[in-house]
Design an enzyme around this catalytic site. Structure first.
Site, PDB file in Angstrom:
ATOM      1  N   ASP A  99       9.400   8.069 -10.637  1.00  0.00           N
ATOM      2  CA  ASP A  99       9.058   7.244  -9.883  1.00  0.00           C
ATOM      3  C   ASP A  99       7.192   7.882  -9.930  1.00  0.00           C
ATOM      4  O   ASP A  99       6.518   6.280  -9.342  1.00  0.00           O
ATOM      5  CB  ASP A  99       9.052   8.688  -8.299  1.00  0.00           C
ATOM      6  CG  ASP A  99       8.635   8.154  -7.411  1.00  0.00           C
ATOM      7  OD1 ASP A  99       8.787   7.365  -6.529  1.00  0.00           O
ATOM      8  OD2 ASP A  99       7.154   9.361  -6.726  1.00  0.00           O
ATOM      9  N   GLU A 111      14.175  11.979  -4.254  1.00  0.00           N
ATOM     10  CA  GLU A 111      14.772  11.357  -4.487  1.00  0.00           C
ATOM     11  C   GLU A 111      16.687  11.172  -4.253  1.00  0.00           C
ATOM     12  O   GLU A 111      17.030  12.235  -4.957  1.00  0.00           O
ATOM     13  CB  GLU A 111      13.984  10.500  -5.386  1.00  0.00           C
ATOM     14  CG  GLU A 111      13.183   9.749  -5.145  1.00  0.00           C
ATOM     15  CD  GLU A 111      12.002   8.922  -4.153  1.00  0.00           C
ATOM     16  OE1 GLU A 111      13.226   8.267  -4.043  1.00  0.00           O
ATOM     17  OE2 GLU A 111      11.747   8.625  -3.933  1.00  0.00           O
ATOM     18  N   VAL A 120       2.211   3.557  -3.518  1.00  0.00           N
ATOM     19  CA  VAL A 120       1.698   4.471  -3.825  1.00  0.00           C
ATOM     20  C   VAL A 120       1.311   5.169  -3.381  1.00  0.00           C
ATOM     21  O   VAL A 120      -0.173   5.189  -2.861  1.00  0.00           O
ATOM     22  CB  VAL A 120       0.565   2.963  -5.007  1.00  0.00           C
ATOM     23  CG1 VAL A 120      -0.380   4.721  -6.009  1.00  0.00           C
ATOM     24  CG2 VAL A 120       1.991   2.386  -5.961  1.00  0.00           C
ATOM     25  N   GLY A 144      15.198  18.250   1.286  1.00  0.00           N
ATOM     26  CA  GLY A 144      15.359  16.904   1.660  1.00  0.00           C
ATOM     27  C   GLY A 144      14.126  16.404   1.023  1.00  0.00           C
ATOM     28  O   GLY A 144      14.147  14.748   0.976  1.00  0.00           O
ATOM     29  N   GLY A 188       1.492   7.360  -0.633  1.00  0.00           N
ATOM     30  CA  GLY A 188       2.394   7.637   0.450  1.00  0.00           C
ATOM     31  C   GLY A 188       0.563   7.194   1.275  1.00  0.00           C
ATOM     32  O   GLY A 188       0.242   5.686   1.767  1.00  0.00           O
ATOM     33  N   LYS A 241       4.632   4.518 -10.000  1.00  0.00           N
ATOM     34  CA  LYS A 241       3.003   3.963  -8.981  1.00  0.00           C
ATOM     35  C   LYS A 241       1.828   3.761 -10.127  1.00  0.00           C
ATOM     36  O   LYS A 241       1.414   3.109  -9.954  1.00  0.00           O
ATOM     37  CB  LYS A 241       2.603   5.418  -8.519  1.00  0.00           C
ATOM     38  CG  LYS A 241       4.335   6.092  -7.230  1.00  0.00           C
ATOM     39  CD  LYS A 241       4.059   7.038  -6.555  1.00  0.00           C
ATOM     40  CE  LYS A 241       5.414   7.359  -5.676  1.00  0.00           C
ATOM     41  NZ  LYS A 241       5.495   8.645  -5.338  1.00  0.00           N
ATOM     42  N   GLU A 291       0.486  -0.982   0.178  1.00  0.00           N
ATOM     43  CA  GLU A 291       0.134   0.224   0.076  1.00  0.00           C
ATOM     44  C   GLU A 291       0.710   0.990   0.126  1.00  0.00           C
ATOM     45  O   GLU A 291       0.874   2.510  -0.219  1.00  0.00           O
ATOM     46  CB  GLU A 291      -1.020  -0.280   1.218  1.00  0.00           C
ATOM     47  CG  GLU A 291      -1.650   1.133   1.650  1.00  0.00           C
ATOM     48  CD  GLU A 291      -3.287   1.039   0.099  1.00  0.00           C
ATOM     49  OE1 GLU A 291      -2.995   1.915  -0.453  1.00  0.00           O
ATOM     50  OE2 GLU A 291      -4.079   0.287   0.017  1.00  0.00           O
ATOM     51  N   GLY A 346       6.410  11.333   3.541  1.00  0.00           N
ATOM     52  CA  GLY A 346       6.701  11.412   4.826  1.00  0.00           C
ATOM     53  C   GLY A 346       6.788  10.616   5.792  1.00  0.00           C
ATOM     54  O   GLY A 346       5.886   9.089   5.364  1.00  0.00           O
TER      55      GLY A 346
END
Ligand code: NAP
Ligand code: HSE
Length: 428
Positions: free
Chosen positions: A203, A192, A134, A189, A136, A207, A131, A304
């Site tokens: 990225d 990637e 994709v 930050g 977050g 997904k 889960e 996050g």
């Protein structure tokens, strides 16, 4: 006394630490919800001495994630190291061979090896859940595999990379250039380790390929995703799009057509008042359309510590409850191989051209468009004090193939001073 579910966690970075915190802080809640204790028995990371802000002293330490994955006191191997190959792949394979279930957040790995790993897991009677890979914290995989199981899914689309959405919205809000905001994102930050995974659309393409597999019952086919990044989007494009009533978004669309499966991830203009147009910062949004449900919109944090750990915990809780689903919603061996269809459904396009500022240049552009059956809806030459003239055109609906042919003719006409930017306008 119920049997505890024992976790081995490989990777104690942003996501891994988030998972450790939830397991430690919510032990009673998790036990009440799943009917059994959920405990960590062993962990692994590269550096044993790093202060990670959580207590790890109660857990066995393994330097080698493969050793962690095969321990007798681990029921679920939780892979949170990342990487398309290397230790992530080796340890997941070892875990399956040793009879463990697997939870991972690793979209790069699954986009490339998901089919093989799912087949390995399913023939061993094990599950792989992902889960967190994709969008977050958004439970989009659960929505597709469970809540929408009674639908023929017709289209899945959305904004699935928070970093790109941050860059594009920040450029507009702060009137900063792409390079300035890219540098900011790096300082914060957000990027990637290889920033091209974010800004190159890779990225988000990973997904989209995973969602398309679940939505359409097809094998994951990342190589078939038409990919375009946001690196060429200028503040001028963002400003002009805004003036025209649009926002620029890195938008993924997967749909099954009579010609085959279309998958594209590219910067598009969307109406600024639409839910996608209003999406700010690192937030993700996934829009799912099904024959029975019509349309649902899921929105939430795409990355996050907390949001991603939340999604990992959802998978762990399902396993603790005994919920066992095929990796991609149906058995991996039953997934079909989709025919790849180039996305050629007609749409209006935004064109940002840079022309040599000389008589007849604009006429040559108009001729190239006209000769390829492309009609101009709006056109404007913006103010300039250089020898190059920026020209913005919004076309009526046209097919991408015709537009590409027209652009080829424009290049051949000798009046172009730079490569054009051509963005699809998606009326979502
Ligand atoms: P991260 O902060 O870079 O952490 C990676 C962790 O893996 C570190 O603890 C690192 O150890 C460990 N590690 C790396 N190579 C290892 C090896 N060979 N052996 C043992 N441990 C190793 O990464 P992250 O952001 O948590 O991301 C983890 C996964 O979640 C990735 O697949 C990522 O794509 C995915 N994901 C992340 C987010 C997000 O918001 N961060 C969102 C969705 C999905 P050291 O700490 O000792 O270096
Ligand atoms: N780099 C990814 C993003 C992390 O910005 O969305 C979450 O998958």
């Amino acid at each position: 006394m119920t049997t505890p579910l024992r976790l081995g966690i490989a990777g104690l970075g942003t996501v891994g630490v988030g998972v450790v915190k939830i397991v430690r802080q919510k032990a009673n809640l998790l036990a009440a919800r799943t009917g059994r204790p959920v405990v960590i028995t062993a962990v692994s990371a590269r550096s044993r001495d790093k202060d990670r802000g959580v207590t790890l002293s109660g857990y066995a330490w393994e330097d080698d994630p493969v050793a962690l994955a095969t321990r007798d006191d681990v029921d679920v191997f939780v892979e949170l190291m990342g990487g398309e190959n290397g230790p992530a792949k080796a340890s997941i394979e070892a875990a399956i061979a040793a009879g463990k279930d697997v939870v991972t957040a690793n979209k790069a790995l699954l986009a490339h090896h998901g089919q093989t790993l799912a087949e390995q897991a399913e023939s061993a009677g094990r599950v792989i859940r992902f889960e967190a890979a994709v969008a977050g914290g958004i439970p989009v995989i659960k929505a597709l595999t469970e809540g929408l199981a009674g639908n023929d899914i017709t289209r899945v689309m959305g904004v699935m990379n928070g970093t790109c959405n941050y860059i594009l919205t920040r450029m507009l809000d702060a009137r900063l250039s792409y390079d300035e905001v890219f540098a900011e994102a790096a300082d914060l930050g957000y990027l990637e380790a290889d920033p091209n995974l974010d800004v190159g659309g890779i990225d988000a393409g990973h997904k989209l390929a995973l969602l398309a597999s679940i939505a359409f019952g097809t094998r994951v086919d990342f190589d078939a995703v038409e990919l375009e990044g946001i690196q060429r989007i200028s503040i001028e494009d963002i400003r002009q799009a805004n003036d025209l009533g649009y926002r620029i978004k890195l938008l993924g669309v997967a749909q099954m057509t009579g010609r085959g499966l279309e998958q594209r991830m590219s910067p598009c203009l969307v109406p600024k008042n639409s839910p996608l147009g209003q999406l700010k910062g690192g937030t993700n949004m996934v829009v799912i359309e099904g024959d029975a449900v019509e349309q649902i919109v899921l929105r939430g944090p795409g990355a996050g510590e907390g949001p991603t750990a939340s999604a990992v915990m959802g998978d762990i809780c399902d396993i603790a409850r005994g919920i066992r689903l095929s990796t991609f919603g149906i058995p991996a061996k039953s997934l079909t191989t989709a025919r790849t269809a180039q996305s050629n459904s007609p749409a209006p396009y935004y064109l940002h051209l840079t022309l040599q500022d000389r008589p007849g240049a604009l006429a040559k552009i108009a001729t190239a468009l006209g000769e390829h059956g492309i009609s101009i809806d709006r056109m404007r030459q913006t103010k300039h004090d250089t020898t190059d003239a920026p020209v913005l055109i919004v076309t009526h609906k046209t097919q991408r193939a015709d537009l590409d042919a027209a652009i080829q003719a424009m290049r051949a006409s000798g009046v172009m001073a730079a490569d054009p930017v051509a963005l699809r306008i998606e009326m979502v």
